[in-house]
Scaffold this motif. Structure first.
Motif, PDB file in Angstrom:
ATOM      1  N   TYR B  69       0.941  -1.242   0.068  1.00 23.77           N
ATOM      2  CA  TYR B  69      -0.006   0.069   0.022  1.00 23.77           C
ATOM      3  C   TYR B  69       0.888   1.157  -0.028  1.00 23.77           C
ATOM      4  O   TYR B  69       0.539   2.329  -0.572  1.00 23.77           O
ATOM      5  N   LYS B  70       2.013   0.978   0.692  1.00 20.84           N
ATOM      6  CA  LYS B  70       2.887   2.438   0.730  1.00 20.84           C
ATOM      7  C   LYS B  70       3.566   2.554  -0.713  1.00 20.84           C
ATOM      8  O   LYS B  70       3.239   3.925  -1.237  1.00 20.84           O
ATOM      9  N   ALA B  71       3.529   1.617  -1.408  1.00 19.39           N
ATOM     10  CA  ALA B  71       4.471   1.733  -2.851  1.00 19.39           C
ATOM     11  C   ALA B  71       3.170   2.305  -3.781  1.00 19.39           C
ATOM     12  O   ALA B  71       3.401   3.280  -4.629  1.00 19.39           O
ATOM     13  N   ILE B  72       1.858   1.559  -3.469  1.00 17.49           N
ATOM     14  CA  ILE B  72       0.930   2.349  -4.396  1.00 17.49           C
ATOM     15  C   ILE B  72       0.655   3.605  -3.972  1.00 17.49           C
ATOM     16  O   ILE B  72       0.496   4.572  -4.883  1.00 17.49           O
ATOM     17  N   PHE B  73       0.784   4.172  -2.721  1.00 19.62           N
ATOM     18  CA  PHE B  73       0.712   5.478  -2.231  1.00 19.62           C
ATOM     19  C   PHE B  73       1.431   6.373  -2.885  1.00 19.62           C
ATOM     20  O   PHE B  73       1.219   7.452  -3.708  1.00 19.62           O
ATOM     21  N   ASN B  74       3.029   5.791  -2.968  1.00 20.00           N
ATOM     22  CA  ASN B  74       3.833   6.749  -3.644  1.00 20.00           C
ATOM     23  C   ASN B  74       3.555   6.768  -4.886  1.00 20.00           C
ATOM     24  O   ASN B  74       4.027   7.742  -5.848  1.00 20.00           O
ATOM     25  N   GLY B  75       3.003   5.530  -5.785  1.00 17.09           N
ATOM     26  CA  GLY B  75       2.721   5.620  -6.969  1.00 17.09           C
ATOM     27  C   GLY B  75       1.868   6.637  -7.374  1.00 17.09           C
ATOM     28  O   GLY B  75       1.543   7.205  -8.694  1.00 17.09           O
ATOM     29  N   THR B  76       0.814   7.228  -6.593  1.00 16.37           N
ATOM     30  CA  THR B  76      -0.170   7.981  -6.957  1.00 16.37           C
ATOM     31  C   THR B  76       0.215   9.593  -6.757  1.00 16.37           C
ATOM     32  O   THR B  76      -0.289  10.319  -7.562  1.00 16.37           O
ATOM     33  N   GLY B  77       1.526   9.635  -6.277  1.00 16.29           N
ATOM     34  CA  GLY B  77       2.077  11.185  -6.336  1.00 16.29           C
ATOM     35  C   GLY B  77       1.567  11.791  -5.389  1.00 16.29           C
ATOM     36  O   GLY B  77       1.731  13.127  -5.415  1.00 16.29           O
ATOM     37  N   LEU B  78       0.643  11.440  -4.486  1.00 19.87           N
ATOM     38  CA  LEU B  78       0.137  12.293  -3.436  1.00 19.87           C
ATOM     39  C   LEU B  78       0.954  12.695  -2.336  1.00 19.87           C
ATOM     40  O   LEU B  78       0.609  13.723  -1.714  1.00 19.87           O
ATOM     41  N   ASN B  79       2.006  12.150  -2.423  1.00 13.44           N
ATOM     42  CA  ASN B  79       3.205  12.780  -1.271  1.00 13.44           C
ATOM     43  C   ASN B  79       3.765  13.758  -1.735  1.00 13.44           C
ATOM     44  O   ASN B  79       4.533  14.505  -1.066  1.00 13.44           O
ATOM     45  N   TRP B  80       3.428  14.356  -2.988  1.00 15.75           N
ATOM     46  CA  TRP B  80       3.627  15.707  -3.444  1.00 15.75           C
ATOM     47  C   TRP B  80       3.491  16.858  -2.442  1.00 15.75           C
ATOM     48  O   TRP B  80       4.004  17.717  -2.340  1.00 15.75           O
ATOM     49  N   PHE B  81       2.024  16.436  -1.809  1.00 16.49           N
ATOM     50  CA  PHE B  81       1.746  17.695  -0.647  1.00 16.49           C
ATOM     51  C   PHE B  81       2.158  17.661   0.372  1.00 16.49           C
ATOM     52  O   PHE B  81       1.844  18.529   1.099  1.00 16.49           O
ATOM     53  N   THR B 361      -1.384   1.843  -9.059  1.00 20.49           N
ATOM     54  CA  THR B 361      -1.232   0.682  -9.406  1.00 20.49           C
ATOM     55  C   THR B 361      -0.779   0.433 -10.665  1.00 20.49           C
ATOM     56  O   THR B 361      -0.822  -0.499 -11.199  1.00 20.49           O
ATOM     57  N   SER B 362      -0.735   1.698 -11.421  1.00 21.05           N
ATOM     58  CA  SER B 362      -0.379   1.249 -13.026  1.00 21.05           C
ATOM     59  C   SER B 362       0.937   0.959 -13.081  1.00 21.05           C
ATOM     60  O   SER B 362       2.112   1.030 -12.374  1.00 21.05           O
ATOM     61  N   GLN B 363       1.260   0.361 -14.381  1.00 21.40           N
ATOM     62  CA  GLN B 363       2.403  -0.009 -14.629  1.00 21.40           C
ATOM     63  C   GLN B 363       3.568   1.034 -14.761  1.00 21.40           C
ATOM     64  O   GLN B 363       4.698   0.977 -14.306  1.00 21.40           O
ATOM     65  N   ARG B 364       3.094   2.302 -15.108  1.00 20.44           N
ATOM     66  CA  ARG B 364       4.220   3.374 -15.228  1.00 20.44           C
ATOM     67  C   ARG B 364       4.515   3.981 -13.915  1.00 20.44           C
ATOM     68  O   ARG B 364       5.677   4.260 -13.536  1.00 20.44           O
ATOM     69  N   ASN B 365       3.509   3.837 -12.984  1.00 22.80           N
ATOM     70  CA  ASN B 365       3.779   4.524 -11.391  1.00 22.80           C
ATOM     71  C   ASN B 365       4.394   3.569 -10.387  1.00 22.80           C
ATOM     72  O   ASN B 365       4.913   4.058  -9.477  1.00 22.80           O
ATOM     73  N   LEU B 366       3.825   2.338 -10.543  1.00 18.92           N
ATOM     74  CA  LEU B 366       4.056   1.442  -9.155  1.00 18.92           C
ATOM     75  C   LEU B 366       5.392   1.053  -9.338  1.00 18.92           C
ATOM     76  O   LEU B 366       5.884   0.220 -10.318  1.00 18.92           O
ATOM     77  N   ASP B 367       6.180   0.815  -8.253  1.00 14.88           N
ATOM     78  CA  ASP B 367       7.504   0.211  -8.193  1.00 14.88           C
ATOM     79  C   ASP B 367       7.492  -1.474  -8.187  1.00 14.88           C
ATOM     80  O   ASP B 367       6.776  -2.057  -7.406  1.00 14.88           O
ATOM     81  N   PRO B 368       7.888  -1.902  -9.582  1.00 14.26           N
ATOM     82  CA  PRO B 368       7.615  -3.325  -9.788  1.00 14.26           C
ATOM     83  C   PRO B 368       8.410  -4.275  -8.685  1.00 14.26           C
ATOM     84  O   PRO B 368       8.114  -5.503  -8.655  1.00 14.26           O
ATOM     85  N   THR B 369       9.481  -3.800  -8.221  1.00 14.57           N
ATOM     86  CA  THR B 369      10.216  -4.505  -7.174  1.00 14.57           C
ATOM     87  C   THR B 369       9.535  -4.897  -5.863  1.00 14.57           C
ATOM     88  O   THR B 369       9.826  -5.681  -5.249  1.00 14.57           O
ATOM     89  N   ILE B 370       8.623  -4.044  -5.547  1.00  9.70           N
ATOM     90  CA  ILE B 370       7.740  -4.339  -4.295  1.00  9.70           C
ATOM     91  C   ILE B 370       6.421  -4.958  -4.652  1.00  9.70           C
ATOM     92  O   ILE B 370       6.083  -5.846  -4.051  1.00  9.70           O
ATOM     93  N   PHE B 371       5.838  -4.669  -5.752  1.00  9.57           N
ATOM     94  CA  PHE B 371       4.552  -5.402  -6.132  1.00  9.57           C
ATOM     95  C   PHE B 371       4.399  -5.281  -7.580  1.00  9.57           C
ATOM     96  O   PHE B 371       4.496  -4.155  -8.074  1.00  9.57           O
ATOM     97  N   GLU B 372       3.966  -6.349  -8.246  1.00 10.79           N
ATOM     98  CA  GLU B 372       3.834  -6.496  -9.699  1.00 10.79           C
ATOM     99  C   GLU B 372       2.692  -5.574 -10.169  1.00 10.79           C
ATOM    100  O   GLU B 372       1.521  -5.717  -9.576  1.00 10.79           O
ATOM    101  N   PRO B 373       2.739  -4.392 -10.791  1.00 10.92           N
ATOM    102  CA  PRO B 373       1.622  -3.606 -11.450  1.00 10.92           C
ATOM    103  C   PRO B 373       0.479  -4.545 -11.886  1.00 10.92           C
ATOM    104  O   PRO B 373      -0.653  -4.169 -11.596  1.00 10.92           O
ATOM    105  N   GLU B 374       0.811  -5.558 -12.662  1.00 17.52           N
ATOM    106  CA  GLU B 374      -0.219  -6.441 -13.014  1.00 17.52           C
ATOM    107  C   GLU B 374      -1.054  -7.067 -11.932  1.00 17.52           C
ATOM    108  O   GLU B 374      -2.323  -6.963 -12.048  1.00 17.52           O
ATOM    109  N   LEU B 375      -0.380  -7.470 -10.871  1.00 15.69           N
ATOM    110  CA  LEU B 375      -1.243  -8.110  -9.862  1.00 15.69           C
ATOM    111  C   LEU B 375      -1.821  -6.643  -9.220  1.00 15.69           C
ATOM    112  O   LEU B 375      -3.337  -6.864  -8.832  1.00 15.69           O
TER     113      LEU B 375
END
Lengths: 400, 425
Positions: B69-81, B361-375
């Motif tokens: 969930y942390k990786a997904i959150f970082n993928g959203t870019g909401l930590n910009w705020f 959760t997209s291929q572009r944003n999610l770190d694949p080393t933590i969790f596969e974007p397809e999953l």
């Protein structure tokens, strides 16, 4: 004398109803003779037969059989026009597209999952629970069918696993729709999302990018020695898949169950007027639970047919809207097993045709894939007879 | 975010004894009760519960839910705020946040398309078809007429998409109004017709397949010309920066709010949604409202399709249409509207949530080393399904909670009902 005519009228040998059906049949014949293997190359006989069909239709309309009569008129018109078009096109193209044994075989293949799904839809909706989750239940059956067949190395056990998984998903849906009295359409939509996500998740987690292995045990075809060698439909019917036969037998069983047994009457009573059914001692809850679970098991069989009989592999979201075509078949077949099988065959035929028509037009053939949806839209619009769902369909029941 | 303007009789059936009238209530009336019932607490609980179950799925399949969930959150870019994000991370976060808002834009609109129908007691499950038809028209207008001035070209493309969506949805409304065909069935059918028409239009040798001689074997439309592309206001246009379509979506939220809460149309729509018979008795044309409401829904969804095409996709491939047929934005719009409880603000918030989830959760944003974007994209579907499932039952859950009753009434001692029932029958 006038009273004599009036009493004699119903006893006429040929009633308008018969004329209407004959007209529809003639419409088919008109087109049929212009196609292989008859392949008449002049449109004249087809046009004559088409006109005859329209005349029969007009007579039926005059006799009061409006709907059937108009059907015959349209059939004559379409049949004649189709025949004219066929005589204008090349023999090679015609023979590519209209290979009856291949067309029938493909129709049966495409119709089988739809039939299972539609039977599932019927039993659920007859008991008063709208089942928009057929798509998800089919997908569940497709994945867990092949998952089980792979792990247990047996198509039969795989089929059972798929059916059980469909039943579990249906049970979850039933709990929300019946126990919690959830909005059935919202709940069904949720089940579709869940099924898509869960099957996709486990599929990727277990099989990864490789996909399912090639050596999955498949449901066998049934070879019927006598019919197999017949020229016309022999190839198709003599070698149809086991599950195709199960689907057709299932339709007969469901029809007998719904309309000829006390239990079937109870299911229908619960779907039409649950309060009255409860008053005479039928448990609405139990009937609906059983019906919805049956629905899930049947839909899952359709999905399992796709994965372990038809294709032999699984990919994400492989049902690709077949659950919704099954739902369309339920409506188009007016909530009766026979009607649903006919609708499934028609929809299967349109898909089969779409696969072969590119001989004529490479791009437009794909539009035939939309035919089931267009026909259903026309059907719900009330053009082809009113499609009336069970009275209590979609309404949660609250016990007094 | 709750809506204080609802008619008081909306929840009357819920507050009183649950008689058969509860069963016959329209979805809008049920949802109106929901709006009154939970405020902002219930949607938040719904979301948390869905994420919790999603976390269980992650756990059971041998991954760590917290880091996922942390990786997904970082993928959203909401930590910009967050002020404490380092400047390196901030650069990545900005890129991710642009993606999140790009996905949020159409989600707001398809959410409104579903929500507006719900307010009239209609279930618009056809947002996907309306979105698709809108995008077809947008790509057609956007890739032709290359001589047009920029602003005009954009406006024409969006208006064409909006009208196309309105007509497509209007068919369902018209069928409902004239012959009483259930809008759920007709919109589902229209979805699939739209899908196959698109595959025909942009498929090989289709009438709108691209005219580029290099790409004759690729089933994809022509590219939108530069005069029809929406300007990018944040980020690099070459790297899919954020386009101005977001403001159109935000304006649509405002229009929705005014339309529902401060207009005659909105009053009639809500009246029809809560009780069509009473509305008819009160002189409101129910049939006209059904057509009108569906057309407005189609406008929202059609614009959503046009913004995606003119903002960042620039062309339509038949593959994308096929993928969208099962899990496209139009369907997520159902979850958005339901979680947002069919209000303007709620839909906006829910669209942001699902937009973040999709881009995280997209291929572009999610770190694949933590969790596969397809999953992870399947995880999104599971969470989305759970949200809708929980929402589907919450009216009754709320009623039960309020009345302090158990859900399993069979276990309670049976009331002396048979005699009463016999009388009623």
């Amino acid at each position: 004398l006038s009273t004599a005519v009036a009493t004699a009228a119903p006893r006429r040998a040929v009633q308008p109803r018969h004329a209407g059906w004959a007209g529809i049949a003639l419409g088919f014949v008109a087109w049929f003779i212009a196609l292989p293997p008859v392949l008449a190359r002049t449109p004249v006989p087809s046009i004559l037969i088409g006109l005859l069909a329209m005349t029969a239709g007009a007579w039926a309309i005059a006799g009061g059989e409006k709907r059937l009569g108009w059907g015959a008129v349209v059939a004559g018109l379409v049949g004649g026009a189709g025949a004219v078009a066929s005589t204008q096109s090349g023999v090679g193209n015609l023979q590519d597209v209209v290979t009856w044994s291949a067309l029938v075989a493909a129709t049966l293949r495409f119709a089988t999952p739809l039939t299972f799904g539609a039977l599932g839809g019927i039993i659920s909706e007859r008991s008063g629970v709208v089942n928009i989750a057929l798509e998800g239940m089919m997908l569940t059956g497709a994945f867990f069918g092949i998952f089980g067949a792979d792990l247990l190395d047996s198509w039969f056990l795989g089929l059972l696993v798929g059916m059980a998984a469909g039943g579990v998903v249906a049970l979850l849906y039933a709990f929300f729709a019946i126990q919690l009295r959830a909005d059935q359409i919202v709940g069904g939509t949720a089940i579709n999302f869940l099924a898509l996500g869960i099957t996709g998740y486990i599929f990727l987690d277990h099989y990864g990018d490789q996909g399912t292995p090639d050596n999955i045990p498949r449901v066998p075809d049934v070879s019927i020695p006598g019919i197999k060698n017949l020229s016309f439909f022999g190839d198709a019917i003599g070698k149809a898949n086991l599950l195709t036969w199960v689907a057709l037998v299932g339709a007969v069983v469901l029809a007998v169950f719904l309309f000829r047994t006390p239990q079937g009457l109870r299911v229908r009573a619960v779907g039409e007027h649950p309060r009255a059914a409860e008053t005479v001692g039928i448990s609405v809850m139990r009937t609906r639970y059983l019906s919805v679970v049956c629905s899930g098991v049947l839909a899952a069989m359709g999905g399992a047919y796709l994965s372990i009989a038809f294709v032999g592999s699984f990919n994400q979201g492989m049902t690709a809207g077949r659950g919704f075509i099954a739902l369309a078949a339920v409506i188009f077949g007016k909530w009766s097993p026979g009607g649903a099988v006919a609708a499934a065959m028609l929809f299967g035929f349109s898909t089969a045709l779409a696969q072969r028509l590119p001989a004529f037009s490479p791009s437009a053939a794909v539009l035939f894939q939309a035919l089931p949806y267009v026909l259903t839209l026309i059907a719900v619009a009330g053009v082809i007879g009113r499609s009336r769902p069970p009275a209590a369909d979609g309404q949660p029941y609250i016990k007094e | 975010v709750s809506d204080p303007d609802l008619e008081p009789q909306a929840g009357a059936a819920l507050a009183g004894e649950p008689g058969p009238e509860v069963a016959a209530m329209t979805p809008a009336a049920r949802l109106a009760g929901y709006v009154r019932g939970g405020g902002i607490v219930v949607p938040v609980l719904t979301t948390l519960l869905a994420f919790f179950v999603g976390g269980l799925v992650i756990l059971v399949t041998g991954h760590n839910p917290l880091s996922t969930y942390k990786a997904i959150f970082n993928g959203t870019g909401l930590n910009w705020f967050f002020p404490w994000t380092s400047s390196d991370d901030r650069t990545t976060a900005a890129l991710n946040l642009q993606q999140t808002l790009i996905i949020t834009t159409p989600l707001i609109l398809v959410g409104l398309a579903v929500a507006f129908a719900f307010r009239a007691g209609l279930f618009n499950i056809g947002g996907e078809g309306q979105y698709l038809v809108g995008s077809y028209f947008a790509v057609w207008v956007g890739s032709s007429f290359s001589g047009m001035p920029k602003l005009l070209h954009i406006v024409v493309a969006i208006v064409a998409a909006a009208l196309a969506g309105a007509v497509w949805a209007g068919i369902a409304g018209l069928l409902k109004a004239t012959v009483g065909a259930h809008e759920v069935i007709s919109t589902i059918m229209l979805n699939w017709i739209a899908v196959w028409v698109g595959i025909y239009l942009f498929g090989l040798n289709g009438p709108l397949q691209n005219s580029d001689p290099q790409q004759q074997s690729v089933p994809v439309s022509s590219d939108v010309v530069s005069s029809a592309k929406l300007p990018v206001f944040w980020g690099d246009p070459e790297l899919q920066g954020l386009h101005v379509g977001l403001f159109i979506a935000l304006a649509a939220v405002l229009v929705f709010w005014v339309l529902v809460n401060r207009s005659k149309i909105g009053y009639e729509v809500r009246a029809v949604g809560l009780n069509p018979e009473a509305a008819r008795y009160g002189g409101i044309s129910v049939a006209r409202n059904y057509v009108l409401v569906m057309a407005v829904c189609g406008v929202f969804a059609g614009i959503a399709g046009s913004l995606d095409v003119l903002g960042w996709e620039f062309h339509i491939a038949t593959n994308d249409i096929q993928l969208a047929s099962a899990s496209g934005l139009g369907f997520i719009g159902i979850a958005v509207a339901l979680l947002g409880r069919n209000t303007a603000g709620g839909t906006l918030a829910a669209a942001l949530l699902f937009g973040a989830l999709l881009s995280g959760t997209s291929q572009r944003n999610l770190d694949p080393t933590i969790f596969e974007p397809e999953l992870a994209s399947n995880l999104t579907l599971i969470i989305q399904g759970l949200v809708v499932l929980i929402v589907s039952a919450d009216v009754i859950v709320l009623t039960m909670l309020r009345r302090g009753r158990g859900l399993f009434r069979r276990r309670r001692p049976a009331a002396p009902a048979p005699a009463q029932e016999a009388e009623a029958a």
